[in-house]
Design an enzyme around this catalytic site. Structure first.
Site, PDB file in Angstrom:
ATOM      1  N   SER A 252       0.852  -1.188   0.044  1.00 30.55           N
ATOM      2  CA  SER A 252       0.046  -0.076  -0.062  1.00 30.55           C
ATOM      3  C   SER A 252       0.748   1.210  -0.103  1.00 30.55           C
ATOM      4  O   SER A 252       1.840   1.171   0.763  1.00 30.55           O
ATOM      5  CB  SER A 252      -1.011   0.024   1.092  1.00 30.55           C
ATOM      6  N   LYS A 253       0.373   2.178  -0.929  1.00 34.15           N
ATOM      7  CA  LYS A 253       1.276   3.469  -0.891  1.00 34.15           C
ATOM      8  C   LYS A 253       1.302   4.251   0.576  1.00 34.15           C
ATOM      9  O   LYS A 253       2.016   4.689   0.707  1.00 34.15           O
ATOM     10  CB  LYS A 253       0.652   4.502  -2.153  1.00 34.15           C
ATOM     11  N   ARG A 254       0.203   4.024   1.127  1.00 35.84           N
ATOM     12  CA  ARG A 254      -0.085   4.695   2.291  1.00 35.84           C
ATOM     13  C   ARG A 254       0.774   4.134   3.458  1.00 35.84           C
ATOM     14  O   ARG A 254       1.118   4.395   4.466  1.00 35.84           O
ATOM     15  CB  ARG A 254      -1.427   4.655   2.893  1.00 35.84           C
ATOM     16  N   ASP A 255       1.508   2.906   3.295  1.00 31.71           N
ATOM     17  CA  ASP A 255       2.447   2.382   4.334  1.00 31.71           C
ATOM     18  C   ASP A 255       3.572   2.927   4.202  1.00 31.71           C
ATOM     19  O   ASP A 255       4.692   2.852   3.373  1.00 31.71           O
ATOM     20  CB  ASP A 255       2.425   0.804   3.762  1.00 31.71           C
ATOM     21  N   GLN A 260       8.943   3.759  -0.731  1.00 28.81           N
ATOM     22  CA  GLN A 260       8.241   3.210  -1.974  1.00 28.81           C
ATOM     23  C   GLN A 260       8.276   4.198  -3.187  1.00 28.81           C
ATOM     24  O   GLN A 260       7.736   3.759  -4.176  1.00 28.81           O
ATOM     25  CB  GLN A 260       6.621   2.998  -1.706  1.00 28.81           C
TER      26      GLN A 260
END
Ligand code: GLU
Length: 499
Positions: A252-255, A260
Site C-alpha cells: 500500500s502506498k500509504r504504508d 516506496q
C-alpha cells in the site's frame, strides 16, 4: 506490426516503485524489439493533481536511465501526450459513439444514482447503473437540455456477451458483459473517464502492447468493448503481477514503514543501476540463478513470456544488498561524490574544506566501501570514528581487563611513536613487530589496540582505522588510557613526552 508501447501515469505524485517497474518493463520491451516507447500523462483527475508532479516523474524516470521516443516533453507524431490537451479528441470520439448508438446521454443526478445503488445493495445485488436513460430519445434529450439538466455520456454495454481476450501474462481471460453495467465515458464537465480516454489514446497512438499493472485487468473488458465500438483492433495486453509487501499483502502506498518512491531511494544514495536491476526482477525472471544485470543486458534478455503471474514481493533488504553490490563497483571518488552531501548534512564534512577535507572523507569512504549499502548510511556507520570516542560497552571493558591488554597496548604505543610513516602498511608492520616481541597474536593483540584507540570492539580493518585517525590522535588516546588504567604497571608518559 511495429512495437509501440507506452507508460501512462496519472501525475498524482512521485514515481512509485510499481509505476517505475511498469515504465521499465515497457521500456525494456520497446528497446528489446527495436520498437517505440511513449510517455503519456493521464491527468484528467484534477482533484488528484499535485504541483510539478509531471516534472518530478520525468526526473525520476530519467534518473533510472529511461528515455522515450514520444512524450509531452519531446513531442512526437501522435501528440499531444497529455490528456487535458486532448479533450476535443475525446469529445469527438464520444460524439461518434453517440451517433452510432454505442453511447447515450444519461441525465440521472448523482443523488438519484446513489439512491439507485443503495436499493440494489439492499436487495443484495451488485450495484450498477440500471440503464434508466438508455431508452431516452433525441426529443427527450432536447427537452432535458432545455431544462438545463447536465448529463454524462454512458457506454451502452451489450447484454449477454462473454468478453474473451488473451493476456500475455495471464493467458485466456473472460468476463461476462452482464456484470459490467453501462459506464460513464464522458463526465458532465466534459472530462473523459479513464477507460474511455485510455482507449482513444492507445488507439490513436497505435499502441501495439499495453503492459500495465494487474489492477487494470478488470478494466480491460470495458476497454475491449470501446475498441469494438470504435471499429478498432485492440492491442495485446500484458498485466504485470501485483507488488506485495513482506507479509504477502498488496503493497500500500500509504504504508510509510517502507520507502516506496524512486525519489526517496535517490535521496538515500541508491544508484540507478541497482534500482533498475532490482525492479526488473520484480515480476520478471530471465531464468537461472544470475541476479546482476546491467540495463543493456536486461534489454537483451527481456521478454513478456517470462513475466510471472503471481505477486512479486518487494524486499527492501534485497534491494539494499543489490545496491551495495553496485556501490562496490564504483570508484572511491565516485562513491565520495554520492556520500558527500550526506557527510555534509551530518556535519562530518565541511563544504568549505579544501582538498585536505575531501582527502580525509575519501579515506573514510575507503574504510566503509565494503560495508555501506547506500550513501546516506556512511555518516551513521562512521560518525563515531570522525567525531571521537564514546562510552565503552561491557564487551570493550572485558577486552581491556585481560592481563595481556596493557602489554599489547604499551608495546604498540612504542612502535607507533617511531614509525617512519603513518600508513596502513607501516602500521601493519608495527603490529607484526609487536606480535614478535610479545608473543601475542590475533585478537589478543588487535582487540586491546583497537579498543584503546577507538573505544569500540568492531569497525573496519585496524591498520586502516588507525591510519585514518592519525598518529597524534592514536598516541594521545593510548596514552590517556594507559594513564587511567595501568599507571601503576607501566609508564609510557615519559617516553611520550620526550618524543
Ligand atoms: N493512468 C493509469 C494508471 O496510472 C494508466 C493505466 C494504463 O496503463 O492503462 O494506472
Amino acid at each position: 506490426m511495429s512495437v509501440r508501447v507506452r507508460y501512462a501515469p496519472s501525475p498524482t505524485g512521485h514515481l512509485h516503485i510499481g509505476g517505475a517497474r511498469t515504465a521499465l518493463f515497457n521500456w525494456l520491451y520497446a528497446r528489446h524489439c527495436g520498437g517505440t516507447f511513449i510517455l503519456r500523462f493521464e491527468d484528467t483527475d484534477r482533484a488528484r493533481q499535485v504541483e510539478r508532479a509531471e516534472e518530478k516523474m520525468i526526473r525520476s524516470l530519467r534518473w533510472l536511465g529511461l528515455d522515450w521516443d514520444e512524450g509531452p516533453d519531446v513531442g512526437g507524431p501522435c501528440g499531444p501526450y497529455r490528456s487535458t490537451d486532448r479533450l476535443p479528441v475525446y469529445r469527438e470520439h464520444a460524439a461518434r459513439l453517440l451517433e452510432t448508438g454505442w453511447a447515450y446521454r444519461c441525465y440521472c443526478s448523482p443523488e438519484e444514482l446513489e439512491a439507485e445503488r443503495e436499493q440494489m445493495r439492499v436487495r443484495g445485488e451488485m450495484p450498477r447503473y440500471s440503464g434508466k436513460c438508455r431508452h431516452l430519445t433525441r426529443r427527450d434529450w432536447d427537452r432535458l437540455d432545455a431544462e438545463g439538466r447536465p448529463y454524462t455520456v454512458r457506454f451502452r454495454v451489450p447484454e449477454g456477451r462473454t468478453l474473451r481476450f488473451r493476456d500475455l501474462v495471464h493467458g485466456d481471460v473472460s468476463f461476462e458483459s452482464d456484470g459490467i453495467g453501462d459506464f460513464v465515458i464522458l463526465k458532465s464537465d466534459g472530462m473523459p473517464t479513464y477507460n474511455f480516454a485510455v482507449v482513444v489514446d492507445d488507439g490513436l497512438m497505435r499502441i501495439s502492447h499495453v503492459i500495465r499493472g494487474q489492477e487494470h485487468l478488470s478494466n480491460t473488458p470495458n476497454q475491449i468493448l470501446i475498441y469494438e465500438a470504435l471499429g478498432w483492433e485492440p492491442p495485446a495486453f500484458a498485466h504485470v503481477s501485483l507488488i506485495l509487501n513482506e507479509s504477502g499483502k498488496k503493497l500500500s502506498k500509504r504504508d510509510e514503514s517502507v520507502a516506496q518512491f524512486i525519489e526517496q531511494y535517490e535521496a538515500l544514495g541508491y544508484v540507478p543501476e541497482a534500482m533498475v536491476n532490482y525492479l526488473a526482477l520484480l515480476g520478471w525472471s530471465p531464468g537461472g540463478e544470475r541476479e546482476m544485470f546491467s540495463l543493456p543486458e536486461l534489454v537483451e534478455q527481456f521478454s513478456l513470456e517470462r513475466v510471472g503471474k503471481s505477486g512479486a514481493v518487494f524486499d527492501p533488504q534485497k534491494l539494499r544488498w543489490m545496491n551495495a553490490q553496485y556501490l562496490r563497483r564504483r570508484k572511491d571518488e565516485e562513491l565520495l561524490d554520492l556520500c558527500w552531501p550526506h557527510l555534509v548534512q551530518a556535519g562530518l564534512a565541511d563544504p568549505r574544506s579544501g582538498p585536505e577535507g575531501r582527502e580525509r572523507m575519501l579515506a573514510l569512504v575507503r574504510l566503509y566501501r565494503d560495508e555501506m549499502e547506500y550513501a546516506a548510511q556512511l555518516p551513521e556507520l562512521a560518525s563515531w570514528l570522525v567525531e571521537g570516542t564514546g562510552e565503552m560497552g561491557p564487551a570493550e571493558e572485558e577486552v581491556l581487563s585481560s592481563p595481556a591488554a596493557s602489554v599489547a597496548v604499551t608495546a604498540f604505543y612504542r612502535e607507533a611513536e617511531t614509525l617512519p610513516a603513518w600508513t596502513p602498511g607501516e602500521i601493519q608492520n608495527a603490529l607484526k613487530r609487536v606480535q614478535k616481541a610479545t608473543g601475542l597474536k590475533g585478537r589478543a593483540l588487535f582487540m586491546p589496540v583497537r579498543v584503546a584507540a577507538t573505544r569500540r570492539g568492531h569497525g573496519p580493518g585496524l591498520p586502516e582505522v588507525l591510519a585514518f585517525l592519525g598518529r597524534e590522535t592514536v598516541l594521545n588516546r593510548l596514552r590517556s588510557l594507559v594513564g587511567e588504567r595501568w599507571a601503576d604497571q607501566v609508564d609510557i608518559q615519559t617516553q611520550g613526552e620526550t618524543r
